[in-house]
Design an enzyme around this catalytic site. Structure first.
Site, PDB file in Angstrom:
ATOM      1  N   ARG A 255      91.592  63.199  17.056  1.00 37.93           N
ATOM      2  CA  ARG A 255      92.914  63.297  17.695  1.00 37.93           C
ATOM      3  C   ARG A 255      93.099  62.223  18.776  1.00 37.93           C
ATOM      4  O   ARG A 255      94.159  61.616  18.889  1.00 37.93           O
ATOM      5  CB  ARG A 255      93.021  64.686  18.333  1.00 37.93           C
ATOM      6  CG  ARG A 255      94.407  65.073  18.776  1.00 37.93           C
ATOM      7  CD  ARG A 255      94.365  66.362  19.610  1.00 37.93           C
ATOM      8  NE  ARG A 255      93.646  67.445  18.988  1.00 37.93           N
ATOM      9  CZ  ARG A 255      94.189  68.370  18.194  1.00 37.93           C
ATOM     10  NH1 ARG A 255      95.471  68.340  17.956  1.00 37.93           N
ATOM     11  NH2 ARG A 255      93.453  69.333  17.668  1.00 37.93           N
TER      12      ARG A 255
ATOM     13  N   GLU B 113      82.598  62.120  18.005  1.00 34.09           N
ATOM     14  CA  GLU B 113      83.465  62.077  16.826  1.00 34.09           C
ATOM     15  C   GLU B 113      84.931  62.323  17.183  1.00 34.09           C
ATOM     16  O   GLU B 113      85.511  63.333  16.786  1.00 34.09           O
ATOM     17  CB  GLU B 113      83.017  63.152  15.829  1.00 34.09           C
ATOM     18  CG  GLU B 113      81.620  62.940  15.304  1.00 34.09           C
ATOM     19  CD  GLU B 113      81.130  64.102  14.449  1.00 34.09           C
ATOM     20  OE1 GLU B 113      80.305  63.851  13.575  1.00 34.09           O
ATOM     21  OE2 GLU B 113      81.578  65.249  14.664  1.00 34.09           O
TER      22      GLU B 113
ATOM     23  N   CYS C 212     112.557  76.178   2.849  1.00 36.59           N
ATOM     24  CA  CYS C 212     113.113  77.505   2.646  1.00 36.59           C
ATOM     25  C   CYS C 212     112.152  78.511   3.263  1.00 36.59           C
ATOM     26  O   CYS C 212     111.413  79.207   2.570  1.00 36.59           O
ATOM     27  CB  CYS C 212     113.257  77.720   1.152  1.00 36.59           C
ATOM     28  SG  CYS C 212     114.384  79.023   0.788  1.00 36.59           S
TER      29      CYS C 212
HETATM   30  N1  LLP Z   1      83.985  66.531  14.419  1.00 37.94           N
HETATM   31  C1  LLP Z   1      84.027  67.690  13.728  1.00 37.94           C
HETATM   32  C2  LLP Z   1      82.810  68.202  13.119  1.00 37.94           C
HETATM   33  C3  LLP Z   1      85.234  68.376  13.610  1.00 37.94           C
HETATM   34  O1  LLP Z   1      85.254  69.520  12.943  1.00 37.94           O
HETATM   35  C4  LLP Z   1      86.404  67.849  14.193  1.00 37.94           C
HETATM   36  C5  LLP Z   1      87.685  68.526  14.053  1.00 37.94           C
HETATM   37  C6  LLP Z   1      86.309  66.622  14.871  1.00 37.94           C
HETATM   38  C7  LLP Z   1      85.073  65.995  14.981  1.00 37.94           C
HETATM   39  C8  LLP Z   1      87.489  65.950  15.501  1.00 37.94           C
HETATM   40  O2  LLP Z   1      88.070  66.701  16.515  1.00 37.94           O
HETATM   41  P1  LLP Z   1      89.249  66.051  17.394  1.00 37.94           P
HETATM   42  O3  LLP Z   1      88.642  64.937  18.209  1.00 37.94           O
HETATM   43  O4  LLP Z   1      90.277  65.535  16.458  1.00 37.94           O
HETATM   44  O5  LLP Z   1      89.745  67.175  18.209  1.00 37.94           O
HETATM   45  N2  LLP Z   1      94.117  70.845  12.467  1.00 37.94           N
HETATM   46  C9  LLP Z   1      93.823  71.140  13.845  1.00 37.94           C
HETATM   47  C10 LLP Z   1      92.572  70.471  14.318  1.00 37.94           C
HETATM   48  C11 LLP Z   1      91.347  70.848  13.517  1.00 37.94           C
HETATM   49  C12 LLP Z   1      90.134  70.106  13.994  1.00 37.94           C
HETATM   50  C13 LLP Z   1      89.041  70.253  13.002  1.00 37.94           C
HETATM   51  N3  LLP Z   1      87.842  69.580  13.350  1.00 37.94           N
HETATM   52  C14 LLP Z   1      95.031  70.709  14.693  1.00 37.94           C
HETATM   53  O6  LLP Z   1      96.011  70.239  14.147  1.00 37.94           O
HETATM   54  O7  LLP Z   1      95.008  70.883  15.905  1.00 37.94           O
END
Ligand code: LLP
Length: 436
Positions: free
Chosen positions: A297, A294, A365
């Site tokens: 990013r 999944e 702000c």
């Molecule tokens: N699958 C599940 C169940 C997840 O909870 C997440 C991310 C992903 C896949 C995708 O992960 P990625 O490949 O994008 O790392 N807001 C935070 C990141 C939170 C990620 C939450 N879950 C940031 O800006 O770094």
């Protein structure tokens, strides 16, 4: 000349100006204003293809990449990922709604979340989505009744905490027992819930899921998680006779925000993880499952940049120089939340020396409204365009209207042409739900 060794594929320098897939940042700003999120469609598609290719190569196609749409969700992105043959991970009714409105095949949608509401579960059941990743026992019972009401049998898997330390920022670490997500292995919860699911007529347990965290550079936590999960599947078969067919390993592959980040190719992650899965399956005499990943990013992160206009440059003698831009934590809260570092440039003076130490501030702000602290930039002047790289993930999707600042537009570049895929919010949008 190729621009800055780690992003040369999609971002280039010509006559000292930043170009995004053939379109000049200066022209984009003239046409659409700032702040502006800009995505390279080619970059997004190539990232999707690299996952598809890995699944072909490592699992003979017996797997699927689901785009974790929390990273960036809008109609156009679901169109792109559907065209590229990926499924989607959604985590709320809103993401599900957007994916369905974009015409995504519901059978390729996996619904996540640690606290899905009844309305969300009903929406998932009624729309015929492929799979619900169930978080806990209480949700399982609710889903079973809702599925019965809608006359369906829903494919499910369980989110399991494999007890792995993901070596990443605390706020995005999720695989350890002390996490709000999923059920634990250590205390037997995971066995108990899988066994219980077999007694419920309207859910069909097909697999298990884990997601150990986000922005992870080491391959070792992923291979360790894969090993734990396959061992769990084998033990479950021994104890209960249930042989699960799917293993979903979540997302979390790190991207290169800074040239110094020790980035590994997805291919390396994918091949090491698949080698481990095959090794443990052989050891346990367990059939290699259908494998899902999944990525969020790593599909959109490096494909996006944000363009701002610099307003005031405030030099506080012997303290620091604040460079203020016309956006900030409302369009990118990641520095304020996690202290995340970004690489940035003055987009019309790319090859000038980056010798001016600055702190880049937003317009809210709020003192914590910063995009970078004490970084080196080309000498900044009011009116300059500031380009912040790698803002494709968790920027637009985490944007807010704090201080009643409208969210910026999103432009997509394809083959030297740009188009708006999300319009800039207007002031009138800000009061659309207000009741006088
Ligand atoms: N699958 C599940 C169940 C997840 O909870 C997440 C991310 C992903 C896949 C995708 O992960 P990625 O490949 O994008 O790392 N807001 C935070 C990141 C939170 C990620 C939450 N879950 C940031 O800006 O770094």
């Amino acid at each position: 000349m190729k621009f800055n060794n780690y992003m040369g594929r999609y971002f280039e320098e010509k006559n000292n100006i930043l170009y995004i897939d053939g379109v000049s940042a200066a022209d984009l700003v003239k046409e659409y204003g700032t702040p502006l999120y800009v995505f390279s469609e080619r970059a997004i598609r190539e990232n999707c293809r690299s996952y598809k290719y890995s699944i072909e190569k490592n699992y003979n196609g017996k797997g699927l990449a689901l785009y974790a749409s929390k990273a960036f969700s809008c109609l156009a992105i679901y169109h792109i990922i559907a065209e590229e043959g990926l499924g989607a991970d959604v985590v709320s009714g809103g993401e599900l709604y957007t994916a369905l409105k974009a015409g995504m095949d519901p059978s390729l949608i996996y619904f996540h979340g640690n606290n899905k509401t009844d309305d969300e579960l009903r929406m998932a059941a009624e729309s015929g989505i492929g799979h619900v990743v169930v978080d806990n026992r209480e949700e399982l019972i609710r889903l079973n009744s809702i599925a019965a009401e809608t006359g369906r049998i829903i494919n499910i898997s369980f989110r399991i905490k494999p007890g792995i330390d993901a070596h990443t920022h605390e706020a995005v670490m999720t695989g350890q027992i002390d996490s709000k997500f999923g059920v634990a292995l250590e205390n037997g919860e995971a066995f108990e819930i899988c066994d219980f699911a077999r007694t419920l007529p309207n859910v069909n347990l097909v697999g298990v899921h884990c997601h150990i965290g986000s922005q992870i550079f080491d391959t070792e936590p992923f291979t360790a998680a894969a090993e734990v999960m396959i061992n769990f599947m084998a033990e479950l078969r021994e104890k209960t006779g249930t042989e699960l067919k799917e293993l979903n390993l979540g997302g979390g592959f790190g991207i290169r925000y800074l040239p110094s980040d020790n980035h590994k190719s997805y291919e390396e992650f994918m091949s090491k993880v698949s080698a481990k899965i095959k090794e443990i399956c052989k050891e346990r005499d367990f059939p290699v499952p259908f494998v899902l990943v999944e990525p969020g990013r790593s599909i959109v992160g490096t494909a996006g940049i944000t363009l701002y206009t610099i307003g005031s440059v405030k030099n506080i003698k012997n303290v620091r120089t604040y460079v203020s831009v016309d956006g900030g934590m409302t369009d990118n809260p990641r520095f304020a939340l996690y202290g995340s570092a970004y690489n940035m440039d003055i987009a019309t003076r790319l090859t000038d020396k980056k010798d001016t130490k600055v702190t880049v501030a937003g317009k809210c702000c709020e003192s914590g409204d910063l995009l970078a602290k004490d970084i080196y930039l080309q000498y900044p002047v009011g009116g300059d365009i500031l380009a912040v790289y790698c803002t494709g993930a968790y920027n637009y999707s985490m944007a807010s209207n704090y201080n009643r600042i409208p969210r910026p537009a999103v432009a997509l570049i394809n083959d030297g042409e740009s188009r708006i895929i999300v319009k800039k919010e207007k002031y009138s949008d800000l009061i659309i739900n207000d009741v006088p």
